[in-house]
Design a protein around this motif. Sequence first.
Motif, PDB file in Angstrom:
ATOM      1  N   LYS A   1       0.821  -1.223   0.000  1.00  0.00           N
ATOM      2  CA  LYS A   1       0.000   0.000   0.000  1.00  0.00           C
ATOM      3  C   LYS A   1       0.850   1.266   0.000  1.00  0.00           C
ATOM      4  O   LYS A   1       0.321   2.368  -0.081  1.00  0.00           O
ATOM      5  N   VAL A   2       2.167   1.094   0.087  1.00  0.00           N
ATOM      6  CA  VAL A   2       3.067   2.251   0.155  1.00  0.00           C
ATOM      7  C   VAL A   2       3.591   2.627  -1.230  1.00  0.00           C
ATOM      8  O   VAL A   2       3.744   3.808  -1.549  1.00  0.00           O
ATOM      9  N   VAL A   3       3.847   1.633  -2.056  1.00  0.00           N
ATOM     10  CA  VAL A   3       4.388   1.902  -3.396  1.00  0.00           C
ATOM     11  C   VAL A   3       3.290   2.449  -4.309  1.00  0.00           C
ATOM     12  O   VAL A   3       2.107   2.161  -4.105  1.00  0.00           O
ATOM     13  N   PRO A   4       3.654   3.253  -5.309  1.00  0.00           N
ATOM     14  CA  PRO A   4       2.656   3.832  -6.217  1.00  0.00           C
ATOM     15  C   PRO A   4       1.866   2.761  -6.974  1.00  0.00           C
ATOM     16  O   PRO A   4       0.695   2.941  -7.285  1.00  0.00           O
ATOM     17  N   PHE A   5       2.527   1.660  -7.300  1.00  0.00           N
ATOM     18  CA  PHE A   5       1.874   0.504  -7.920  1.00  0.00           C
ATOM     19  C   PHE A   5       2.781  -0.696  -7.694  1.00  0.00           C
ATOM     20  O   PHE A   5       3.926  -0.552  -7.274  1.00  0.00           O
ATOM     21  N   VAL A   6       2.242  -1.881  -7.965  1.00  0.00           N
ATOM     22  CA  VAL A   6       3.018  -3.112  -7.766  1.00  0.00           C
ATOM     23  C   VAL A   6       3.643  -3.522  -9.100  1.00  0.00           C
ATOM     24  O   VAL A   6       2.940  -3.624 -10.108  1.00  0.00           O
ATOM     25  N   PRO A   7       4.966  -3.734  -9.144  1.00  0.00           N
ATOM     26  CA  PRO A   7       5.621  -4.050 -10.412  1.00  0.00           C
ATOM     27  C   PRO A   7       4.977  -5.206 -11.173  1.00  0.00           C
ATOM     28  O   PRO A   7       4.765  -5.110 -12.385  1.00  0.00           O
ATOM     29  N   GLU A   8       4.643  -6.279 -10.473  1.00  0.00           N
ATOM     30  CA  GLU A   8       4.066  -7.444 -11.160  1.00  0.00           C
ATOM     31  C   GLU A   8       2.799  -7.085 -11.921  1.00  0.00           C
ATOM     32  O   GLU A   8       2.622  -7.474 -13.085  1.00  0.00           O
ATOM     33  N   GLU A   9       1.915  -6.335 -11.298  1.00  0.00           N
ATOM     34  CA  GLU A   9       0.629  -6.012 -11.928  1.00  0.00           C
ATOM     35  C   GLU A   9       0.822  -5.123 -13.156  1.00  0.00           C
ATOM     36  O   GLU A   9       0.216  -5.353 -14.211  1.00  0.00           O
ATOM     37  N   ALA A  10       1.685  -4.115 -13.024  1.00  0.00           N
ATOM     38  CA  ALA A  10       1.914  -3.199 -14.148  1.00  0.00           C
ATOM     39  C   ALA A  10       2.592  -3.912 -15.317  1.00  0.00           C
ATOM     40  O   ALA A  10       2.237  -3.698 -16.484  1.00  0.00           O
ATOM     41  N   LEU A  11       3.549  -4.779 -15.024  1.00  0.00           N
ATOM     42  CA  LEU A  11       4.287  -5.458 -16.093  1.00  0.00           C
ATOM     43  C   LEU A  11       3.478  -6.591 -16.712  1.00  0.00           C
ATOM     44  O   LEU A  11       3.620  -6.879 -17.902  1.00  0.00           O
ATOM     45  N   GLN A  12       2.634  -7.219 -15.915  1.00  0.00           N
ATOM     46  CA  GLN A  12       1.738  -8.250 -16.460  1.00  0.00           C
ATOM     47  C   GLN A  12       0.825  -7.626 -17.522  1.00  0.00           C
ATOM     48  O   GLN A  12       0.636  -8.174 -18.607  1.00  0.00           O
ATOM     49  N   LYS A  13       0.307  -6.455 -17.213  1.00  0.00           N
ATOM     50  CA  LYS A  13      -0.580  -5.752 -18.151  1.00  0.00           C
ATOM     51  C   LYS A  13       0.192  -5.262 -19.377  1.00  0.00           C
ATOM     52  O   LYS A  13      -0.217  -5.490 -20.521  1.00  0.00           O
ATOM     53  N   ALA A  14       1.315  -4.581 -19.152  1.00  0.00           N
ATOM     54  CA  ALA A  14       2.066  -3.979 -20.259  1.00  0.00           C
ATOM     55  C   ALA A  14       2.653  -5.031 -21.200  1.00  0.00           C
ATOM     56  O   ALA A  14       2.761  -4.804 -22.410  1.00  0.00           O
ATOM     57  N   SER A  15       3.038  -6.182 -20.634  1.00  0.00           N
ATOM     58  CA  SER A  15       3.650  -7.219 -21.472  1.00  0.00           C
ATOM     59  C   SER A  15       2.618  -8.075 -22.192  1.00  0.00           C
ATOM     60  O   SER A  15       2.968  -8.894 -23.047  1.00  0.00           O
ATOM     61  N   GLY A  16       1.361  -7.891 -21.834  1.00  0.00           N
ATOM     62  CA  GLY A  16       0.321  -8.712 -22.429  1.00  0.00           C
ATOM     63  C   GLY A  16       0.273 -10.111 -21.816  1.00  0.00           C
ATOM     64  O   GLY A  16       0.082 -11.114 -22.505  1.00  0.00           O
ATOM     65  N   GLY A  17       0.459 -10.174 -20.493  1.00  0.00           N
ATOM     66  CA  GLY A  17       0.353 -11.451 -19.795  1.00  0.00           C
ATOM     67  C   GLY A  17       1.612 -12.288 -19.813  1.00  0.00           C
ATOM     68  O   GLY A  17       1.554 -13.499 -19.587  1.00  0.00           O
ATOM     69  N   LYS A  18       2.746 -11.667 -20.059  1.00  0.00           N
ATOM     70  CA  LYS A  18       4.013 -12.419 -20.181  1.00  0.00           C
ATOM     71  C   LYS A  18       4.867 -12.388 -18.916  1.00  0.00           C
ATOM     72  O   LYS A  18       6.033 -12.768 -18.943  1.00  0.00           O
ATOM     73  N   PHE A  19       4.305 -11.895 -17.813  1.00  0.00           N
ATOM     74  CA  PHE A  19       5.071 -11.843 -16.569  1.00  0.00           C
ATOM     75  C   PHE A  19       5.293 -13.255 -16.040  1.00  0.00           C
ATOM     76  O   PHE A  19       4.361 -14.056 -15.978  1.00  0.00           O
ATOM     77  N   VAL A  20       6.516 -13.574 -15.671  1.00  0.00           N
ATOM     78  CA  VAL A  20       6.840 -14.897 -15.121  1.00  0.00           C
ATOM     79  C   VAL A  20       7.554 -14.725 -13.785  1.00  0.00           C
ATOM     80  O   VAL A  20       8.181 -13.696 -13.530  1.00  0.00           O
ATOM     81  N   LYS A  21       7.454 -15.755 -12.932  1.00  0.00           N
ATOM     82  CA  LYS A  21       8.042 -15.611 -11.589  1.00  0.00           C
ATOM     83  C   LYS A  21       8.354 -16.969 -10.975  1.00  0.00           C
ATOM     84  O   LYS A  21       7.754 -17.983 -11.340  1.00  0.00           O
ATOM     85  N   ALA A  22       9.289 -16.944 -10.031  1.00  0.00           N
ATOM     86  CA  ALA A  22       9.548 -18.089  -9.169  1.00  0.00           C
ATOM     87  C   ALA A  22       8.694 -17.927  -7.916  1.00  0.00           C
ATOM     88  O   ALA A  22       8.006 -16.923  -7.735  1.00  0.00           O
ATOM     89  N   SER A  23       8.747 -18.901  -7.027  1.00  0.00           N
ATOM     90  CA  SER A  23       8.077 -18.751  -5.740  1.00  0.00           C
ATOM     91  C   SER A  23       8.732 -17.585  -5.001  1.00  0.00           C
ATOM     92  O   SER A  23       9.855 -17.186  -5.321  1.00  0.00           O
ATOM     93  N   PRO A  24       8.056 -17.019  -3.997  1.00  0.00           N
ATOM     94  CA  PRO A  24       8.596 -15.845  -3.312  1.00  0.00           C
ATOM     95  C   PRO A  24      10.034 -16.049  -2.836  1.00  0.00           C
ATOM     96  O   PRO A  24      10.354 -17.074  -2.241  1.00  0.00           O
ATOM     97  N   TRP A  25      10.868 -15.075  -3.165  1.00  0.00           N
ATOM     98  CA  TRP A  25      12.274 -14.996  -2.768  1.00  0.00           C
ATOM     99  C   TRP A  25      13.165 -16.013  -3.481  1.00  0.00           C
ATOM    100  O   TRP A  25      14.354 -16.096  -3.215  1.00  0.00           O
ATOM    101  N   GLY A  26      12.598 -16.761  -4.413  1.00  0.00           N
ATOM    102  CA  GLY A  26      13.405 -17.672  -5.218  1.00  0.00           C
ATOM    103  C   GLY A  26      14.071 -16.928  -6.361  1.00  0.00           C
ATOM    104  O   GLY A  26      13.601 -15.878  -6.799  1.00  0.00           O
ATOM    105  N   GLU A  27      15.158 -17.484  -6.875  1.00  0.00           N
ATOM    106  CA  GLU A  27      15.871 -16.828  -7.975  1.00  0.00           C
ATOM    107  C   GLU A  27      15.106 -16.991  -9.282  1.00  0.00           C
ATOM    108  O   GLU A  27      14.633 -18.077  -9.614  1.00  0.00           O
ATOM    109  N   LYS A  28      14.970 -15.904 -10.026  1.00  0.00           N
ATOM    110  CA  LYS A  28      14.357 -15.955 -11.357  1.00  0.00           C
ATOM    111  C   LYS A  28      14.990 -14.879 -12.229  1.00  0.00           C
ATOM    112  O   LYS A  28      14.920 -13.689 -11.915  1.00  0.00           O
ATOM    113  N   VAL A  29      15.639 -15.295 -13.301  1.00  0.00           N
ATOM    114  CA  VAL A  29      16.215 -14.375 -14.280  1.00  0.00           C
ATOM    115  C   VAL A  29      15.573 -14.678 -15.622  1.00  0.00           C
ATOM    116  O   VAL A  29      15.503 -15.839 -16.028  1.00  0.00           O
TER     117      VAL A  29
END
Length: 227
Positions: A171-199
């Motif tokens: 609630k402190v950040v202007p927006f959440v990176p995942e949500e903005a990038l999921q939308k801008a990329s057209g659903g191409k956001f990918v991730k590991a489990s929380p705090w796991g490495e993902k490049v």
Amino acid sequence: MAPKILFVLTSHNKLGNLHKPTGWYLPELAHPYHVLHEKTEITVASPKGGEAPLDPASIEAAKDDVSVNFLKNNEQVWKTTQKLDSFVGKANDFDAIFYVGGHGPMFDLVDNPTSQQLIREFWEAGKIVSAVCHAPAVFYDVKLSDGSLLVAGKEITAFTTEEEEQVGLKKVVPFVPEEALQKASGGKFVKASPWGEKVVVSGRLITGQNPASATGVGEAIAKALGI
């Protein structure tokens, strides 16, 4: 000749409306720097130039040798940054641009016209464009010369909504990176489990999810540069 990389740090030191300091996140500069500094020529910039604020919480959190040694021996790296706007029109002087994460970039880089212009210039000059943790959010609204979004149709990662919730700052950040990038990329956001490495390497676009991904991003940049 060694490849040249422009590292970009935040100049923002206050966490939203909280009376807490923020800035760039120690391992997200220390680890890529460790991987790259002997093989490349690194220039460091920030919106205001001069000393870029280091998030004190990241000093507490990062006890690994690379971060500790960087903090002790390399303060000139973040205390003598050049002004970001001085690099407009100079993409051809570099081989890559890399944005260091932390909460700071969410406040002074994500909608920064100078930053967006730089990213567009680097991309259209055929250079590597990269970021880790919160910093991939700086790409969410970058438009190319033809009006299309840079990240449209490209796989990308960044600090996730779940990770933001776990650190209590959604609630402190202007927006959440995942949500903005999921939308801008057209659903191409990918991730590991929380705090796991993902490049994620999507052509010349290289992104990492979180602090654990910082070394991997540095290594992916090195590989893309052929060093």
